[in-house]
Design a protein around this motif. Structure first.
Motif, PDB file in Angstrom:
ATOM      1  N   ALA A   1       0.842  -1.204   0.000  1.00  0.00           N
ATOM      2  CA  ALA A   1       0.000   0.000   0.000  1.00  0.00           C
ATOM      3  C   ALA A   1       0.870   1.243   0.000  1.00  0.00           C
ATOM      4  CB  ALA A   1      -0.926   0.008   1.211  1.00  0.00           C
ATOM      5  N   ASP A   2       0.566   2.161  -0.894  1.00  0.00           N
ATOM      6  CA  ASP A   2       1.274   3.441  -0.971  1.00  0.00           C
ATOM      7  C   ASP A   2       0.354   4.519  -0.407  1.00  0.00           C
ATOM      8  OD1 ASP A   2       2.702   5.736  -1.529  1.00  0.00           O
ATOM      9  OD2 ASP A   2       2.613   5.499  -3.702  1.00  0.00           O
ATOM     10  N   LEU A   3       0.699   5.031   0.766  1.00  0.00           N
ATOM     11  CA  LEU A   3      -0.128   6.054   1.401  1.00  0.00           C
ATOM     12  C   LEU A   3       0.323   7.464   1.045  1.00  0.00           C
ATOM     13  CD1 LEU A   3      -0.565   4.467   4.941  1.00  0.00           C
ATOM     14  CD2 LEU A   3      -1.764   3.974   2.809  1.00  0.00           C
ATOM     15  N   GLY A   4       1.458   7.577   0.357  1.00  0.00           N
ATOM     16  CA  GLY A   4       1.965   8.889  -0.021  1.00  0.00           C
ATOM     17  C   GLY A   4       2.812   9.541   1.051  1.00  0.00           C
ATOM     18  N   VAL A   5       2.941   8.890   2.201  1.00  0.00           N
ATOM     19  CA  VAL A   5       3.791   9.363   3.301  1.00  0.00           C
ATOM     20  C   VAL A   5       4.462   8.129   3.900  1.00  0.00           C
ATOM     21  CG1 VAL A   5       2.338  11.385   3.849  1.00  0.00           C
ATOM     22  CG2 VAL A   5       1.944   9.220   5.040  1.00  0.00           C
TER      23      VAL A   5
END
Length: 193
Positions: free
Chosen positions: A154-158
Protein backbone atom coordinates in the motif's frame (compact mmCIF):
# COMPACT_ATOMS: atom_id res chain seq x y z
CA UNK A 1 6.50 -6.81 20.98
CA UNK A 2 7.24 -9.56 18.51
CA UNK A 3 4.83 -10.44 15.72
CA UNK A 4 3.86 -13.60 17.61
CA UNK A 5 3.10 -11.58 20.78
CA UNK A 6 0.97 -9.19 18.71
CA UNK A 7 -0.96 -12.06 17.12
CA UNK A 8 -1.37 -13.59 20.59
CA UNK A 9 -3.15 -10.39 21.67
CA UNK A 10 -5.54 -10.77 18.70
CA UNK A 11 -6.11 -14.46 19.47
CA UNK A 12 -6.76 -13.74 23.17
CA UNK A 13 -9.43 -11.23 22.14
CA UNK A 14 -10.93 -13.68 19.64
CA UNK A 15 -10.12 -11.08 17.01
CA UNK A 16 -8.19 -13.28 14.56
CA UNK A 17 -10.93 -14.83 12.45
CA UNK A 18 -10.75 -17.54 9.78
CA UNK A 19 -13.35 -18.14 7.06
CA UNK A 20 -14.49 -16.20 3.96
CA UNK A 21 -14.59 -12.47 4.55
CA UNK A 22 -15.65 -9.52 2.43
CA UNK A 23 -13.21 -6.69 3.19
CA UNK A 24 -14.27 -3.03 3.12
CA UNK A 25 -12.35 -2.74 -0.17
CA UNK A 26 -14.68 -5.39 -1.68
CA UNK A 27 -11.85 -7.91 -1.90
CA UNK A 28 -12.19 -11.33 -0.25
CA UNK A 29 -9.90 -13.00 2.29
CA UNK A 30 -9.62 -16.17 4.36
CA UNK A 31 -8.39 -14.30 7.46
CA UNK A 32 -9.73 -11.20 9.17
CA UNK A 33 -8.39 -9.20 12.09
CA UNK A 34 -11.26 -7.57 13.96
CA UNK A 35 -9.48 -4.62 15.56
CA UNK A 36 -12.61 -3.50 17.40
CA UNK A 37 -12.42 -6.70 19.49
CA UNK A 38 -8.71 -6.37 20.24
CA UNK A 39 -9.22 -2.73 21.27
CA UNK A 40 -12.20 -3.33 23.58
CA UNK A 41 -9.80 -4.10 26.45
CA UNK A 42 -8.21 -0.74 27.37
CA UNK A 43 -5.09 -2.40 28.81
CA UNK A 44 -4.59 -4.40 25.61
CA UNK A 45 -5.21 -1.30 23.46
CA UNK A 46 -2.60 0.58 25.50
CA UNK A 47 -0.04 -2.23 25.11
CA UNK A 48 -0.51 -2.34 21.35
CA UNK A 49 -0.34 1.46 20.98
CA UNK A 50 2.79 1.65 23.10
CA UNK A 51 4.42 -1.10 21.03
CA UNK A 52 3.52 0.83 17.87
CA UNK A 53 4.85 4.09 19.35
CA UNK A 54 8.15 2.29 19.99
CA UNK A 55 8.40 1.44 16.27
CA UNK A 56 7.76 4.98 15.00
CA UNK A 57 10.99 6.82 14.11
CA UNK A 58 12.21 9.19 16.83
CA UNK A 59 12.25 12.17 14.44
CA UNK A 60 8.53 11.64 13.79
CA UNK A 61 7.73 11.28 17.50
CA UNK A 62 9.55 14.54 18.17
CA UNK A 63 7.82 16.45 15.35
CA UNK A 64 4.22 15.19 15.48
CA UNK A 65 1.70 17.45 17.20
CA UNK A 66 -1.55 15.57 16.68
CA UNK A 67 -2.75 12.10 15.72
CA UNK A 68 -5.74 12.04 13.37
CA UNK A 69 -7.67 8.83 12.72
CA UNK A 70 -10.61 7.99 10.50
CA UNK A 71 -13.87 7.20 12.26
CA UNK A 72 -14.93 4.59 13.21
CA UNK A 73 -12.15 2.02 13.01
CA UNK A 74 -9.31 4.34 13.87
CA UNK A 75 -10.89 6.15 16.83
CA UNK A 76 -9.65 3.99 19.69
CA UNK A 77 -6.24 3.13 18.27
CA UNK A 78 -5.72 6.77 17.24
CA UNK A 79 -6.57 7.97 20.72
CA UNK A 80 -4.30 5.37 22.32
CA UNK A 81 -1.39 6.22 20.02
CA UNK A 82 -1.85 9.94 20.77
CA UNK A 83 -1.76 9.10 24.49
CA UNK A 84 1.41 7.03 24.01
CA UNK A 85 3.02 9.91 22.08
CA UNK A 86 1.77 12.62 24.45
CA UNK A 87 -0.06 14.60 21.74
CA UNK A 88 -3.63 15.54 20.85
CA UNK A 89 -6.07 13.12 19.21
CA UNK A 90 -8.66 14.02 16.57
CA UNK A 91 -10.67 12.12 14.00
CA UNK A 92 -12.16 12.63 10.58
CA UNK A 93 -15.56 11.28 9.63
CA UNK A 94 -17.73 10.97 6.50
CA UNK A 95 -21.09 12.65 7.14
CA UNK A 96 -21.65 13.07 3.39
CA UNK A 97 -19.32 10.39 2.05
CA UNK A 98 -16.07 12.38 2.15
CA UNK A 99 -13.76 12.59 5.17
CA UNK A 100 -13.72 15.90 7.05
CA UNK A 101 -12.87 17.30 10.47
CA UNK A 102 -15.98 18.13 12.48
CA UNK A 103 -17.06 18.53 16.14
CA UNK A 104 -14.94 21.64 16.58
CA UNK A 105 -11.66 19.96 15.60
CA UNK A 106 -9.26 22.37 13.91
CA UNK A 107 -5.72 22.10 12.64
CA UNK A 108 -3.37 25.03 12.53
CA UNK A 109 -1.77 25.68 9.13
CA UNK A 110 1.21 23.34 8.83
CA UNK A 111 0.48 21.47 12.06
CA UNK A 112 2.38 18.16 12.01
CA UNK A 113 0.00 15.20 11.87
CA UNK A 114 0.39 11.45 12.15
CA UNK A 115 -2.49 9.57 10.51
CA UNK A 116 -3.51 6.43 12.43
CA UNK A 117 -5.53 3.53 10.98
CA UNK A 118 -6.58 0.24 12.48
CA UNK A 119 -5.99 -1.84 9.31
CA UNK A 120 -4.54 -0.88 5.93
CA UNK A 121 -5.47 -3.15 3.02
CA UNK A 122 -5.35 -1.06 -0.16
CA UNK A 123 -4.58 2.29 1.48
CA UNK A 124 -7.56 4.02 -0.13
CA UNK A 125 -9.24 5.21 3.08
CA UNK A 126 -5.86 6.34 4.45
CA UNK A 127 -5.21 8.42 1.34
CA UNK A 128 -8.72 9.90 1.59
CA UNK A 129 -8.16 10.77 5.27
CA UNK A 130 -4.75 12.30 4.47
CA UNK A 131 -6.41 14.45 1.78
CA UNK A 132 -8.97 15.66 4.35
CA UNK A 133 -6.23 16.54 6.86
CA UNK A 134 -4.34 18.47 4.19
CA UNK A 135 -7.52 20.28 3.14
CA UNK A 136 -7.91 21.33 6.80
CA UNK A 137 -4.37 22.77 6.83
CA UNK A 138 -2.50 19.89 8.46
CA UNK A 139 0.82 18.48 7.29
CA UNK A 140 0.68 14.66 7.41
CA UNK A 141 4.28 13.65 8.02
CA UNK A 142 3.71 9.95 8.77
CA UNK A 143 1.05 7.24 8.89
CA UNK A 144 0.71 4.23 11.17
CA UNK A 145 -1.63 1.31 11.66
CA UNK A 146 -2.06 -1.67 13.90
CA UNK A 147 -2.12 -4.00 10.89
CA UNK A 148 -0.79 -3.71 7.33
CA UNK A 149 -2.64 -6.37 5.30
CA UNK A 150 -1.03 -5.15 2.08
CA UNK A 151 2.27 -6.92 2.80
CA UNK A 152 3.98 -3.55 2.36
CA UNK A 153 2.39 -2.80 -1.02
CA UNK A 154 0.00 0.00 0.00
CA UNK A 155 1.27 3.44 -0.97
CA UNK A 156 -0.13 6.05 1.40
CA UNK A 157 1.97 8.89 -0.02
CA UNK A 158 3.79 9.36 3.30
CA UNK A 159 6.15 7.14 5.32
CA UNK A 160 4.18 4.35 7.00
CA UNK A 161 4.80 2.28 10.14
CA UNK A 162 2.52 -0.66 10.95
CA UNK A 163 2.63 -2.56 14.23
CA UNK A 164 2.44 -5.82 12.27
CA UNK A 165 2.61 -6.57 8.57
CA UNK A 166 0.66 -9.61 7.39
CA UNK A 167 0.86 -11.30 4.02
CA UNK A 168 -2.73 -12.50 3.82
CA UNK A 169 -3.82 -12.92 0.21
CA UNK A 170 -6.97 -11.14 -0.88
CA UNK A 171 -8.95 -11.91 -4.00
CA UNK A 172 -11.42 -10.28 -6.34
CA UNK A 173 -14.90 -11.84 -5.88
CA UNK A 174 -14.69 -13.42 -9.34
CA UNK A 175 -11.21 -14.89 -8.77
CA UNK A 176 -11.62 -16.89 -5.56
CA UNK A 177 -9.62 -20.06 -4.94
CA UNK A 178 -11.91 -23.13 -4.68
CA UNK A 179 -11.46 -23.53 -0.91
CA UNK A 180 -12.65 -19.95 -0.33
CA UNK A 181 -15.44 -20.13 -2.91
CA UNK A 182 -16.91 -23.13 -1.05
CA UNK A 183 -17.49 -21.07 2.14
CA UNK A 184 -20.34 -18.52 2.41
CA UNK A 185 -18.89 -14.99 2.72
CA UNK A 186 -19.47 -12.69 5.69
CA UNK A 187 -18.79 -8.97 5.98
CA UNK A 188 -17.48 -8.37 9.52
CA UNK A 189 -15.99 -4.89 9.06
CA UNK A 190 -17.19 -1.41 9.91
CA UNK A 191 -19.06 -1.07 6.62
CA UNK A 192 -21.14 -4.21 7.17
CA UNK A 193 -24.88 -3.87 6.88
Amino acid sequence: MTDEQILAEFRAAEALLEGHFILSSGLRSSRYLQCARVLMDPARAARLAEALADKIPQAVKTAVEVVVAPAMGGLICGHELARALGVLSMFVERPTGTFELRRGFRLEAGQKVLLMEDVVTTGLSSREAIAAVRAAGGDVIHAASLVDRSAGKADLGVPFTPLIRLDVPSYAPDALPPELASIPPVKPGSRAA
